[in-house]
Design an enzyme around this catalytic site. Structure first.
Site, PDB file in Angstrom:
ATOM      1  N   GLY A 105       0.736  -1.256   0.000  1.00  0.00           N
ATOM      2  CA  GLY A 105       0.000   0.000   0.000  1.00  0.00           C
ATOM      3  C   GLY A 105       0.766   1.308   0.000  1.00  0.00           C
TER       4      GLY A 105
ATOM      5  N   GLY B 143       2.572   2.496  -2.457  1.00  0.00           N
ATOM      6  CA  GLY B 143       2.858   2.928  -3.829  1.00  0.00           C
ATOM      7  C   GLY B 143       2.094   4.179  -4.241  1.00  0.00           C
TER       8      GLY B 143
ATOM      9  N   VAL C 191       0.524   4.846  -7.014  1.00  0.00           N
ATOM     10  CA  VAL C 191      -0.773   4.618  -7.667  1.00  0.00           C
ATOM     11  C   VAL C 191      -1.616   3.602  -6.906  1.00  0.00           C
ATOM     12  CG1 VAL C 191      -0.227   5.339 -10.015  1.00  0.00           C
ATOM     13  CG2 VAL C 191       0.406   3.039  -9.267  1.00  0.00           C
ATOM     14  N   CYS C 192      -1.237   3.409  -5.643  1.00  0.00           N
ATOM     15  CA  CYS C 192      -1.938   2.439  -4.804  1.00  0.00           C
ATOM     16  C   CYS C 192      -3.138   3.077  -4.111  1.00  0.00           C
ATOM     17  CB  CYS C 192      -0.945   1.947  -3.759  1.00  0.00           C
ATOM     18  SG  CYS C 192      -1.743   1.095  -2.427  1.00  0.00           S
ATOM     19  N   ILE C 193      -4.242   2.342  -4.078  1.00  0.00           N
ATOM     20  CA  ILE C 193      -5.373   2.818  -3.276  1.00  0.00           C
ATOM     21  C   ILE C 193      -5.814   1.749  -2.259  1.00  0.00           C
ATOM     22  CG2 ILE C 193      -6.220   4.560  -4.903  1.00  0.00           C
ATOM     23  CD1 ILE C 193      -8.266   2.506  -5.910  1.00  0.00           C
TER      24      ILE C 193
END
Ligand code: NDP
Ligand SMILES: Nc1nc2c(ncn2[C@@H]2O[C@H](COP(=O)(O)O)[C@@H](O)[C@H]2O)c(=O)[nH]1
Length: 327
Positions: free
Chosen positions: A170, A172, A174-176
């Site tokens: 989590g 990153g 572009v992580c959600i």
């Protein structure tokens, strides 16, 4: 968990220099039986790496991990890399067809030097079973397993036979995952890395959350042998993501491997798409990373990467930018 912190909360403390020039500092790292120029690997994502980049990195002694999102090309990819005298480093998942693929590699005596098991929640029996299957079918391959965020997970995957584990759930760009599920190491990735590294007996790859080159040195300080980076590698000329122009400025597409754009459907989406500023050639960034890391080694008071592993540090919450921008 006692002290929780992230990259921006830490400053490493300088020690007396032993070199007369930063060029004397050696940034190379041994990983899985090979020596690479940098302890850095571009993320195994479709907008970060493709075959051309993999060839270029391998030819120039950098580590790479090819993504797994064009599964039908993987066998030929291994053949092609090895026919060029280069190492092959691929990714697999854990679904039934991945077992067939590993079996096919073994049947054709195609032995990738590195295989990364790339799933969101790596602390799982599905990953343990895949590690054991690869180790049985392709015992010479170096197996990286992830992603995980706890010492218990590191121990279990190592015990199953993983040669290295990848830490980061989590963090990153572009992580959600952290927003959609409430779970992960986002916001305390560096502390999670330290926590995991204390339990590890084999190398750890720190994955996600790197926003500056200084974060590479911080990852090494807190136990990483290798650092996986997505967003900082997304904006290059060579990057596979689409290039777009907005108001006369160039941007490159960067999307998550669990995004709707990767999956082609809106199911269990845990990633998003963004555009990052175009930043020229990949080679220039790699050179800049090397120079910055050489400088970090000199501040650590040594001439090798290992000098960073023992430097003192302070926790100064959210302080390093003081409102400044890097560029
Ligand atoms: N590092 C990170 O923080 C994250 C990375 N990702 C990236 O996204 C990509 C897709 O990942 P992933 O969805 O795992 O890959 P896959 O879609 O290949 O799923 C792998 C298998 O694991 C199952 N699975 C997925 N998530 C979980 C979970 N939380 N608990 C139990 N089983 C699970 C899936 O079943 P089913 O889909 O039916 O549940 C499927 O059978 C990877 O490249 C991964 O690295 C994704 C999220 C977080
Ligand atoms: N939660 C999600 N994480 C993802 C997704 N796709 C990739 N990733 C992870 O991010 C890092 C790269 O992080 P960055 O901060 O350097 O950009 C990558 O290596 C994966 O571990 C996703 O869709 N969801």
């Amino acid at each position: 968990m006692e002290n929780v912190f992230d990259y921006e909360d830490i400053q490493l403390i300088p020690a007396k220099a032993v070199v007369n020039s930063r060029s004397e500092c050696d940034t190379s790292v041994d990983f899985g039986g090979r020596t690479f120029k940098l302890p850095v690997v571009p993320a195994n994502m479709q907008t970060i790496i493709d075959e051309n980049i993999a060839i270029n990195l391998a030819e120039n002694n950098y580590f790479y991990i090819m993504h797994r999102f064009q599964p039908e090309t993987r066998l030929d990819f291994v053949k092609d890399m090895q026919a060029r005298g280069l190492y092959a480093s691929i990714s697999v998942g854990v679904k039934p067809e991945e077992y067939e693929f590993v079996q096919q590699l073994a049947a054709e005596r195609l032995i990738p030097e590195y295989i990364t098991i790339d799933v969101a929640h790596g602390h799982a029996n599905s990953v343990i079973n895949m590690i054991q299957y690869i180790k049985k079918q392709l015992p010479a391959s170096f197996v990286i397993a992830g992603n995980v965020g706890t010492p218990e997970a590191v121990r279990e995957l190592e015990h199953a036979g993983a040669d290295a584990t990848k830490v980061g759930i989590g963090p990153g760009k572009v992580c959600i995952t952290k927003i959609k599920t409430g779970f992960g190491t986002g916001g305390w990735q560096l502390a999670a890395l330290r926590w995991c590294a204390k339990a590890a007996t084999k190398p750890i790859i720190a994955d996600g959350g790197i926003r500056t080159h200084g974060d590479i040195a911080k990852s090494v300080r807190f136990g990483a042998s290798m650092v996986m980076i997505g967003s900082l590698f997304a904006g290059h000329e060579e990057s596979p993501g689409q290039t777009v122009e907005t108001d006369g400025k160039l941007y490159k597409e960067y999307f998550g491997s669990a995004s709707e754009f990767q999956k082609g459907e809106k199911k269990n989406v845990e990633g998003k798409k963004m555009f990052v500023e175009y930043r020229g050639s990949l080679k220039d960034t790699l050179v800049e990373m090397e120079q910055d890391l050489q400088s970090a080694i000199s501040y650590a008071g040594g001439d090798k990467l290992s000098a960073i592993r023992t430097v003192d540090y302070v926790i100064v919450k959210n302080s390093i930018f003081n409102g400044d921008k890097v560029y």
